[in-house]
Design a protein around this motif. Structure first.
Motif, PDB file in Angstrom:
ATOM      1  N   SER A  47      21.460  -7.782   6.540  1.00 11.06           N
ATOM      2  CA  SER A  47      20.209  -8.349   6.023  1.00 11.06           C
ATOM      3  C   SER A  47      19.009  -7.831   6.793  1.00 11.06           C
ATOM      4  CB  SER A  47      20.255  -9.877   6.056  1.00 11.06           C
ATOM      5  OG  SER A  47      20.298 -10.346   7.384  1.00 11.06           O
ATOM      6  N   ILE A  48      19.143  -7.586   8.080  1.00 14.50           N
ATOM      7  CA  ILE A  48      18.053  -7.026   8.872  1.00 14.50           C
ATOM      8  C   ILE A  48      17.727  -5.613   8.401  1.00 14.50           C
ATOM      9  CG2 ILE A  48      17.445  -6.216  11.184  1.00 14.50           C
ATOM     10  CD1 ILE A  48      19.057  -8.626  12.254  1.00 14.50           C
ATOM     11  N   VAL A  49      18.764  -4.840   8.153  1.00 14.17           N
ATOM     12  CA  VAL A  49      18.551  -3.471   7.660  1.00 14.17           C
ATOM     13  C   VAL A  49      17.876  -3.502   6.291  1.00 14.17           C
ATOM     14  CG1 VAL A  49      19.727  -1.375   6.905  1.00 14.17           C
ATOM     15  CG2 VAL A  49      20.425  -2.501   9.017  1.00 14.17           C
ATOM     16  N   CYS A  50      18.322  -4.376   5.415  1.00 16.73           N
ATOM     17  CA  CYS A  50      17.715  -4.484   4.083  1.00 16.73           C
ATOM     18  C   CYS A  50      16.246  -4.875   4.173  1.00 16.73           C
ATOM     19  CB  CYS A  50      18.460  -5.502   3.234  1.00 16.73           C
ATOM     20  SG  CYS A  50      20.080  -4.952   2.718  1.00 16.73           S
ATOM     21  N   LEU A  51      15.924  -5.807   5.044  1.00 12.78           N
ATOM     22  CA  LEU A  51      14.536  -6.231   5.213  1.00 12.78           C
ATOM     23  C   LEU A  51      13.666  -5.084   5.718  1.00 12.78           C
ATOM     24  CD1 LEU A  51      12.454  -8.538   5.222  1.00 12.78           C
ATOM     25  CD2 LEU A  51      13.131  -8.983   7.578  1.00 12.78           C
TER      26      LEU A  51
ATOM     27  N   ALA B 269       9.622  -0.804   4.685  1.00  7.56           N
ATOM     28  CA  ALA B 269       9.295   0.619   4.777  1.00  7.56           C
ATOM     29  C   ALA B 269       9.011   1.210   3.402  1.00  7.56           C
ATOM     30  CB  ALA B 269      10.435   1.372   5.462  1.00  7.56           C
ATOM     31  N   LEU B 270       9.818   0.864   2.410  1.00 10.85           N
ATOM     32  CA  LEU B 270       9.597   1.391   1.061  1.00 10.85           C
ATOM     33  C   LEU B 270       8.289   0.892   0.466  1.00 10.85           C
ATOM     34  CD1 LEU B 270      13.162   1.260  -0.526  1.00 10.85           C
ATOM     35  CD2 LEU B 270      11.828   3.266   0.114  1.00 10.85           C
ATOM     36  N   THR B 271       7.983  -0.366   0.670  1.00  9.11           N
ATOM     37  CA  THR B 271       6.730  -0.905   0.157  1.00  9.11           C
ATOM     38  C   THR B 271       5.544  -0.216   0.807  1.00  9.11           C
ATOM     39  OG1 THR B 271       7.802  -3.037  -0.189  1.00  9.11           O
ATOM     40  CG2 THR B 271       5.415  -3.020  -0.185  1.00  9.11           C
ATOM     41  N   SER B 272       5.606  -0.017   2.110  1.00  7.69           N
ATOM     42  CA  SER B 272       4.516   0.672   2.807  1.00  7.69           C
ATOM     43  C   SER B 272       4.422   2.128   2.396  1.00  7.69           C
ATOM     44  CB  SER B 272       4.717   0.583   4.317  1.00  7.69           C
ATOM     45  OG  SER B 272       4.706  -0.758   4.726  1.00  7.69           O
ATOM     46  N   MET B 273       5.548   2.730   2.095  1.00 10.82           N
ATOM     47  CA  MET B 273       5.563   4.133   1.717  1.00 10.82           C
ATOM     48  C   MET B 273       4.987   4.333   0.317  1.00 10.82           C
ATOM     49  SD  MET B 273       8.788   6.760   1.334  1.00 10.82           S
ATOM     50  CE  MET B 273       9.593   5.879   0.023  1.00 10.82           C
ATOM     51  N   LEU B 274       5.316   3.466  -0.593  1.00  7.66           N
ATOM     52  CA  LEU B 274       4.948   3.674  -1.986  1.00  7.66           C
ATOM     53  C   LEU B 274       3.560   3.166  -2.355  1.00  7.66           C
ATOM     54  CD1 LEU B 274       8.335   2.854  -3.714  1.00  7.66           C
ATOM     55  CD2 LEU B 274       7.320   5.088  -3.329  1.00  7.66           C
ATOM     56  N   PHE B 275       3.083   2.128  -1.703  1.00  4.60           N
ATOM     57  CA  PHE B 275       1.850   1.498  -2.140  1.00  4.60           C
ATOM     58  C   PHE B 275       0.795   1.487  -1.040  1.00  4.60           C
ATOM     59  CE2 PHE B 275       5.179  -0.462  -4.739  1.00  4.60           C
ATOM     60  CZ  PHE B 275       4.713  -0.113  -5.986  1.00  4.60           C
TER      61      PHE B 275
END
Length: 106
Positions: free
Chosen positions: A44-48, A53-59
């Protein structure tokens, strides 16, 4: 929002964070987790972290951050996968992103 309310919110979150960290240290010896629960918490820590990271990368706010940012972060992830030092990962990501933006790829 006023400066007082922002300062108060920061203090409340700092106290909450500190309380969570201290409770983890104090309860570690008293609470025993099963191997399955420990593995689940690790996942769960890795998923979070990946979702942040993906949200910061994409938007960038409400807009798409640009393909140069996506490629730069992807190159950084590949460098981190191959266990490059953190400084090298950051420099590679910034360099790739800057070169792509200089070449006209936003």
């Amino acid at each position: 929002m006023s400066t007082v309310s922002v300062s108060f919110a920061i203090i409340v979150f700092a106290c909450g964070t500190y309380t969570l960290r201290v409770s983890g240290v104090l309860l570690r010896a008293r609470v025993a987790l099963s191997a399955r629960a420990t593995a689940s918490l690790d996942r769960s820590i890795v998923c979070l972290l990946v979702t942040v990271a993906l949200t910061s990368m994409l938007f960038d706010g409400n807009d798409f951050g640009g393909i140069a940012r996506v490629i730069g972060v992807s190159v950084a992830a590949i460098a981190a996968w191959f266990k490059a030092p953190l400084v090298a990962v950051v420099i590679v990501a910034a360099s790739v992103t800057a070169l792509l933006r200089l070449s006209g790829i936003a």
